[in-house]
Write a protein that holds these residues in place. Structure first.
Motif, mmCIF file in Angstrom:
data_model
loop_
_atom_site.group_PDB
_atom_site.id
_atom_site.type_symbol
_atom_site.label_atom_id
_atom_site.label_comp_id
_atom_site.label_asym_id
_atom_site.label_seq_id
_atom_site.Cartn_x
_atom_site.Cartn_y
_atom_site.Cartn_z
ATOM 1 N N LYS A 10 0.868 -1.191 0.304
ATOM 2 C CA LYS A 10 0.103 -0.268 -0.148
ATOM 3 C C LYS A 10 0.928 1.240 0.048
ATOM 4 C CE LYS A 10 -1.052 1.188 4.733
ATOM 5 N NZ LYS A 10 -1.218 2.362 4.717
ATOM 6 N N GLN A 14 -2.560 6.483 0.778
ATOM 7 C CA GLN A 14 -3.535 5.198 1.497
ATOM 8 C C GLN A 14 -3.919 5.122 2.080
ATOM 9 O OE1 GLN A 14 -4.449 3.130 -2.396
ATOM 10 N NE2 GLN A 14 -3.364 1.104 -0.764
ATOM 11 N N GLY A 16 -6.311 2.642 3.541
ATOM 12 C CA GLY A 16 -6.462 1.179 2.884
ATOM 13 C C GLY A 16 -5.818 0.364 2.269
ATOM 14 N N ARG A 17 -6.562 -0.909 2.354
ATOM 15 C CA ARG A 17 -5.632 -1.846 1.179
ATOM 16 C C ARG A 17 -5.880 -2.666 0.400
ATOM 17 N NH1 ARG A 17 -1.144 -3.259 3.550
ATOM 18 N NH2 ARG A 17 -1.499 -4.868 2.685
ATOM 19 N N ALA A 18 -6.799 -1.087 -0.976
ATOM 20 C CA ALA A 18 -7.287 -1.201 -1.654
ATOM 21 C C ALA A 18 -5.789 -1.276 -2.684
ATOM 22 C CB ALA A 18 -7.171 0.276 -2.080
ATOM 23 N N LYS A 19 -6.292 -1.961 -4.115
ATOM 24 C CA LYS A 19 -5.029 -2.260 -4.919
ATOM 25 C C LYS A 19 -4.308 -3.145 -4.616
ATOM 26 C CE LYS A 19 -6.719 1.548 -7.944
ATOM 27 N NZ LYS A 19 -6.721 2.191 -8.564
ATOM 28 N N THR A 20 -3.844 -3.728 -3.576
ATOM 29 C CA THR A 20 -2.544 -4.886 -3.224
ATOM 30 C C THR A 20 -2.873 -6.143 -3.163
ATOM 31 O OG1 THR A 20 -4.025 -4.693 -0.584
ATOM 32 C CG2 THR A 20 -2.476 -2.836 -1.525
ATOM 33 N N ASN A 21 -3.881 -6.505 -3.599
ATOM 34 C CA ASN A 21 -4.905 -7.931 -3.289
ATOM 35 C C ASN A 21 -4.489 -8.644 -4.811
ATOM 36 O OD1 ASN A 21 -5.726 -7.500 -0.805
ATOM 37 N ND2 ASN A 21 -7.693 -7.213 -1.723
ATOM 38 N N ASP A 22 -4.045 -7.390 -5.923
ATOM 39 C CA ASP A 22 -3.862 -8.239 -6.505
ATOM 40 C C ASP A 22 -2.160 -8.339 -6.859
ATOM 41 O OD1 ASP A 22 -6.041 -7.793 -7.842
ATOM 42 O OD2 ASP A 22 -6.348 -5.756 -8.860
ATOM 43 N N THR A 54 -1.890 -6.869 -14.565
ATOM 44 C CA THR A 54 -1.905 -7.731 -13.714
ATOM 45 C C THR A 54 -2.999 -9.232 -13.613
ATOM 46 O OG1 THR A 54 -4.111 -5.800 -13.262
ATOM 47 C CG2 THR A 54 -2.497 -5.312 -12.130
ATOM 48 N N GLU A 56 -5.376 -11.671 -11.048
ATOM 49 C CA GLU A 56 -5.867 -11.442 -9.222
ATOM 50 C C GLU A 56 -4.843 -12.860 -8.760
ATOM 51 O OE1 GLU A 56 -10.124 -13.083 -9.661
ATOM 52 O OE2 GLU A 56 -11.110 -10.971 -11.041
#
Length: 101
Positions: A10, A14, A16-22, A54, A56
């Motif tokens: 991250k 930011q 949050g944890r957005a865009k860190t799972n891909d 990217t 999943e």
């Protein structure tokens, strides 16, 4: 042409944890970047440095690299240490240092 497969951390901008799972597959730069003397922008003659794919899952990224014959290096993510805190801990009687203003 070496590719890196990793999960991005991250950003500092930011909470949050957005865009860190891909998982991301990006190529190492083959040529050094340099500054353009006229504009001052950074330039490179290596176009593979602009590719960022990217996926999943990690397995999808590895399968893609193997299918297309791309040499790759997998960088495992470092999970952050979770520190569980509560606001009431500021006023606990068993604190190491006394609470003052």
């Amino acid at each position: 042409m070496l590719a890196r497969i990793f999960r991005p951390a991250k950003t500092a901008m930011q909470s949050g944890r957005a865009k860190t799972n891909d998982w991301v597959l990006e190529f190492e730069s083959a040529a050094a970047k340099r500054n353009d003397p006229l504009t001052g922008w950074t330039q490179s003659v290596d176009m593979n440095g602009q590719i960022r794919l990217t996926f999943e899952t990690r397995d999808e990224a590895v399968a893609y690299a193997q299918k297309h014959g791309i040499a790759f290096q997998v960088i495992e993510p470092k999970e952050p240490r979770k520190i569980i805190k509560a606001y009431a801990d500021n006023f606990a009687t068993n604190r190491r240092a006394p609470w003052t203003h």
